[in-house]
Design a protein around this motif. Structure first.
Motif: not given
Length: 350
Positions: A226, A221, A228
């Motif tokens: 992102i 981050e 997953d």
């Protein structure tokens, strides 16, 4: 229980009482010393039998049990392993430093292998085999927490290797799992990897793995990426579990270019699964682990990993336990980790 008990030849023992009361010998010992672990009805039955048998506690033996034995107990807990040793090889790496630290302090070390189903907290509280206990491994933490709480309630001197958290019963010595998870993931990101899978439980059932996952996710981050959820697969510390987790990851059909395994054994199993599918390490998929067990350096390619300082860990566990035994204040402690980079993640970027 009959109102009158037939006389017993010779001096009555706690085993005689246990037989007549239909309980275990440790339960008799607890009842005779007023332990709250024995319910009132059972305690009264045991005391009544003891009185009829004219049983007398051996005060000299009792006093001897209260004195320091000069021995510490190291309890390994079962882990599924391919060689059926059932002992996590990472814990074996601690054994030398713990033994050495005990010797330097004039203590013997009693090493015992324990099944998680055993009543180990009662065994060592009642028998006084050792002045204190070092716990290595505990399986599912949420299932074992109750036993740790009972050790605290009984006043047992013990320390454990594990995640250092504010609400954990007793004293814990552990490594900085979160930092380690962050650093190894940051290394993979620096190598240009962007789809990094995490193999290992990511829940409070396995707090050390969970901390490693949180560090891993934070590093991702921080890069503006992102994490997953499809790239996280549960796994325990075995090669078989790592192989199964990597196989499931491949079966999901999600794209990934790196694997961070929560332990070296998981990473070893994952590498085997990748190679079976024709994927190259690190060209197609970079792989990293955690622990730096001896096997990591003998893999082809060598396994990049997060090294825990087992020498310092063993010494700290012994020092903390002896401080508890001597009535000194002791706080849980986290020790730093460092990266050991090898061929499985490629050459470090300058």
């Amino acid at each position: 229980m009959p109102s009158v008990i037939a006389p017993i030849k010779g001096k009555a023992t706690s085993l005689d009482i246990a037989h007549l009361a239909g309980v275990s010998q440790p339960t008799v010992s607890r009842a005779l010393r007023g332990s709250p672990m024995v319910n009132e009805e059972t305690r009264k039955r045991i005391l009544a039998i003891a009185e009829q048998l004219n049983y007398k506690v051996d005060k000299n033996a009792s006093n001897l049990r209260r004195q320091h034995s000069g021995t510490l107990a190291l309890l390994f807990f079962e882990d599924p392993t391919p060689d059926e040793s059932a002992i996590n090889p990472f814990f074996l790496s601690m054994l030398g430093s713990i033994t050495r630290a005990c010797a330097l302090r004039g203590y013997d070390l009693l090493i015992s292998f324990q099944q998680l189903s055993n009543d180990w907290q009662a065994d060592y509280e009642d028998s006084k085999k050792a002045d204190g206990i070092i716990l290595l491994g505990y399986g599912d933490y949420l299932e074992s927490r109750g036993r740790l709480e009972r050790l605290v309630e009984q006043g047992t001197h013990f320390v454990r290797w594990g995640a250092v958290q504010a609400d954990t019963p007793g004293v814990s010595i552990g490594c900085d799992n979160t930092q380690g998870g962050h650093d190894i993931t940051a290394h993979l990101l620096a190598q240009g990897r962007r789809r990094i899978a995490f193999l290992g439980h990511a829940s409070n059932h396995y707090p050390e793995f969970f901390e490693r996952y949180l560090g891993h996710r934070h590093a991702i981050e921080t890069m503006g990426l992102i994490a997953d959820p499809a790239l996280q697969i549960d796994a325990i510390t075995t090669e078989q579990s790592g192989h199964e987790a990597a196989s499931e990851l491949l079966a999901r059909g999600v794209a990934f270019d790196a694997v961070f395994a929560a332990s070296d054994l998981i990473a070893v199993g994952a590498m085997k699964a990748l190679l079976e599918r024709g994927l190259r390490v690190p060209e197609d998929v970079a792989v990293a682990g955690f622990d730096d067990i001896p096997l990591a350096s003998f893999m082809t390619p060598g396994l990049s990993t997060v090294q825990q300082d087992t020498k310092r860990a063993g010494a700290l566990l012994v020092e903390a336990l002896l401080a508890l035994i001597h009535g000194e204040p002791v706080e849980s402690q986290t020790i730093p980790v460092r990266l050991t980079l090898r061929g499985s993640t490629g050459k470090p970027v300058a």
